[in-house]
Design an enzyme around this catalytic site. Sequence first.
Site, short mmCIF file in Angstrom:
data_model
loop_
_atom_site.label_atom_id
_atom_site.label_comp_id
_atom_site.label_asym_id
_atom_site.label_seq_id
_atom_site.Cartn_x
_atom_site.Cartn_y
_atom_site.Cartn_z
N GLY A 81 0.82 -1.22 0.00
CA GLY A 81 0.00 0.00 0.00
C GLY A 81 0.85 1.26 0.00
NE ARG A 145 -2.30 -4.33 -0.88
CZ ARG A 145 -1.73 -3.81 0.21
NH1 ARG A 145 -0.71 -4.42 0.77
NH2 ARG A 145 -2.19 -2.69 0.75
CG ASP A 176 3.67 -10.34 4.69
OD1 ASP A 176 4.14 -10.93 5.69
OD2 ASP A 176 2.50 -10.51 4.26
CE LYS A 202 4.46 -0.10 2.60
NZ LYS A 202 3.51 -0.82 1.71
CB THR A 203 3.04 -0.13 6.64
OG1 THR A 203 1.61 -0.20 6.72
CG2 THR A 203 3.61 -0.45 8.01
CG ASP A 205 -1.79 -0.51 8.19
OD1 ASP A 205 -2.29 0.51 7.68
OD2 ASP A 205 -2.14 -1.66 7.88
P1 FBP Z 1 0.53 -1.88 3.64
O1 FBP Z 1 0.50 -2.77 4.84
O2 FBP Z 1 0.91 -2.59 2.40
O3 FBP Z 1 1.37 -0.67 3.88
O4 FBP Z 1 -0.95 -1.34 3.37
C1 FBP Z 1 -1.74 -0.92 4.43
C2 FBP Z 1 -3.10 -0.45 3.99
O5 FBP Z 1 -3.08 0.92 3.68
C3 FBP Z 1 -4.11 -0.78 5.07
O6 FBP Z 1 -4.23 0.25 6.00
C4 FBP Z 1 -5.36 -1.05 4.27
O7 FBP Z 1 -6.16 -1.97 4.93
C5 FBP Z 1 -4.85 -1.64 3.01
O8 FBP Z 1 -3.56 -1.14 2.83
C6 FBP Z 1 -5.70 -1.33 1.80
O9 FBP Z 1 -5.17 -1.98 0.70
P2 FBP Z 1 -5.55 -1.71 -0.80
O10 FBP Z 1 -4.74 -0.55 -1.26
O11 FBP Z 1 -5.12 -2.97 -1.50
O12 FBP Z 1 -7.00 -1.41 -0.86
#
Ligand code: FBP
Length: 552
Positions: A81, A145, A176, A202-203, A205
């Site tokens: 993400g 992803r 991951d 990165k994230t 979250d």
């Molecule tokens: P990452 O863990 O890859 O950084 O992504 C987190 C996130 O933003 C979450 O907060 C959310 O649930 C998810 O990605 C949404 O994913 P998508 O962009 O596939 O809708």
Amino acid sequence: MNLSPLQKARYEYTPKLPGMLRNGIADICVKEGAPTQSVADQEQIKALFPNTYGKKEVTFEKGQNTSVAKKQIVGVILSGGQAPGGHNVICGLYDALKATNKDNVLIGFKGGPSGLIDDKYIIFEDAFINEYRNTGGFDIIGSGRTKLETEEQFAVVTDVCKKHGVTAIVIIGGDDSNTNAAVLAEYMAAHDTGVQVIGCPKTIDGDLKNDDIECSFGFDTATKTYSELIGNIERDANSAKKYWHFVKVMGRSASHVALECALETQPNICLIGEEVAEKKMSLSQIADQIVDSVVKRSETAGNFGVAIIPEGIVEFVPEFSMLIKEINELLAGENTAKFNALESWEEKYDFIKKGLSQEALAVFDVLPHAIQLQLFLERDPHGNVQVSLIESEKLFSEMVKEKLAKLTAEGKYKGKFSAQHHFFGYEGRCAFPSNFDADYCYSLGYNAFMLIQYGYTGYLSKVSNLSKPAEEWVAGGMPISKMFNMERRNGKDKPVIRKALVELDGKPFKYFEAHREAWAVETAYTYPGAIQYYGPAEVCDLTTRTLALEKG
Ligand code: FBP
């Protein structure tokens, strides 16, 4: 190209590096610490990573650069993400690479890890990279992803690296992706390819953090963006005094984002998934907690309020997880087609009633009808319920509404209740990075190149002491395998970086816990306002309350 004034101004912003990286490439030397061990399951992990396990912690210092001069061709990917600051990791990497040797090359593999397999790439040049400095988004090369985890994929990656003469790969991703970066590093070392692999944390979250990584990039900007919006909503609620706002915020599983926003805005309610799991709370108990606040506020402040709901909340509710598990089993195989062929909801409900245990059915029955439908209609290609799509903000507001209607009928509630719903997620993932994220990310990228230049592999770029001004930040690297423990994934024991959940005995949660009873009743809102990019450092360079409390 049409540019907004802020975009133009941000192109000119010079990100702050840690003091030790400021004197120029010729004056960066390396200091090795003690050999490392994984946080758990040492013997198993050592056996899985014979070439990269147990390496030493590394910090950079001011001093004569003693790295070996060789032409570097570095590949970089963005994984998962979006998170504000990704562009600056690439800019920092590029600037360090070019400052070391102008003939060095940076290749961006497009669309995430799959770009490295499909050999879709661009070669960065000054004019192109300058258009992305200090901007949000991952559009510079895109993200994806796809997981890089199998030997077959690694063999393809090796061929792609050979074709371009790649000497190192930088993987910018979450827990991951960095786990897979370490596995790839081990593969490259075991096969003597000469390709180094470095990860960057990165994230948005915020769940990639541990003793070594103080925070993942993007968390600062995303939570500031959501907090601005929540603060604005609080002010609107306090002005109109007629709505309860249910605000769901992103965070696939951990509740760090929700907690940080609560610390920033002092809402009436903020649910924390990890607490719900620890106390084994039911959906009804959670709704009761909100009802209590609605009733008390109705008697004092008025019929308005703000509740923050973390995206991952329902997975922490034990009875809900049990229900989801049973639904997934009920609809496995041919049953999906049988269920879909039923025409009326009555027939479908009958099918569900026969297939679920009594306990699961009892949970199903308390759900608002719209949510019941979501559980059965929105399933992934394997027939599993897509928990992340469940509108938990509506689930809880509906449950609260029903409970209040009952109290009203019993003469125990005389107030009104009208709800508004919001979901803040994508709004924050590509915002212009705050000064903190712009500086942190640039430093991570710059530092990643120093790790490459000094020959390290299987390391995470590490910048710490982040609650202090950038001058005092400490740059270095940590073997990724140090962060590993073994976990069961898809029926197999795998080495992984443990996901950091909200610690209920940690300072951020403790602070929230000490204040939330008052916040539930009073109108104690705080209004963080928009991210400030220019002005006094105490306003513009401020990091999160979470980091300040953890490090304070
Ligand atoms: P990452 O863990 O890859 O950084 O992504 C987190 C996130 O933003 C979450 O907060 C959310 O649930 C998810 O990605 C949404 O994913 P998508 O962009 O596939 O809708």
